[in-house]
Design a protein around this motif. Structure first.
Motif: not given
Length: 200
Positions: A101, A105, A171, A176, A180
């Motif tokens: 990430t 991402d 997530w 997002g 994460l």
């Protein structure tokens, strides 16, 4: 000289895979997974269907295949053998998530959403989790001649992967916005308490 060519060839192969996967995921999101054929992906990427199949043997692989397995195995192999299994595995999962990430991402997020929402991908995801579990057990260098040691390593890997899966779904559900690696650490802490590694 042959080694340099091999490295360049591997870099080109990985770049082609990343490009094909990005094109495929974009099409799957825009048109729907079931309504998009591998030939559509090939046409959009400007390559032949054979090129797609050379890099991704199945349509599901276009979503599910990534470099996470080797990354996790590499991180585990670098840990001290004396640490508890959950700590070794959990730390590797958190660290690999941080690496995955670190850049853009959005592709990972789109892949996760597809995996969650597409029954065929959910079923294949179980297969990929089993492969990752096996890679983790091998990276732990567990004494597979001793059935109890191998069993403990497989059980620890499975439990850590289940916690990570819970974090990945969360997530994806929150678009997002969460970090994460922190979510994975929280999931591991919920499952294992004080034995779980921290986020950093």
């Amino acid at each position: 000289m042959g080694e340099r060519h091999s490295t360049l060839r591997e870099q080109r192969r990985l770049e082609t895979q990343r490009t094909l996967q990005a094109v495929a995921v974009r099409l799957f999101v825009d048109r729907g997974y079931d309504r998009t054929a591998v030939t559509d992906v090939a046409a959009a990427a400007g390559v032949s269907p054979m090129t797609v199949y050379r890099h991704f043997p199945t349509k599901e692989d276009l979503v599910l295949v990534d470099q996470n397995g080797p990354l996790v195995a590499e991180r585990i192999a670098a840990t001290a053998a004396g640490q508890p299994l959950v700590h070794r595995i959990g730390s590797a999962l958190i660290d690999s998530a941080r690496t995955l990430t670190a850049g853009d991402d959005r592709l990972l997020l789109a892949r996760l959403r597809l995996m969650i929402s597409t029954p065929a991908l959910r079923a294949r995801h179980l297969d990929s989790q089993y492969v990752l579990q096996q890679a983790i057990v091998e990276a732990l260098d567990a004494d597979t001649a001793d059935p109890d040691t191998a069993f403990e390593a497989a059980a620890a890997a499975s439990a850590c992967l289940a916690a990570m899966h819970t974090a990945l779904v969360r997530w994806a559900q929150d678009d997002g916005r969460s970090d994460l690696p922190d979510l994975i650490a929280k999931a591991l802490a919920a499952a294992f308490g004080a034995d779980a590694p921290g986020p950093g």
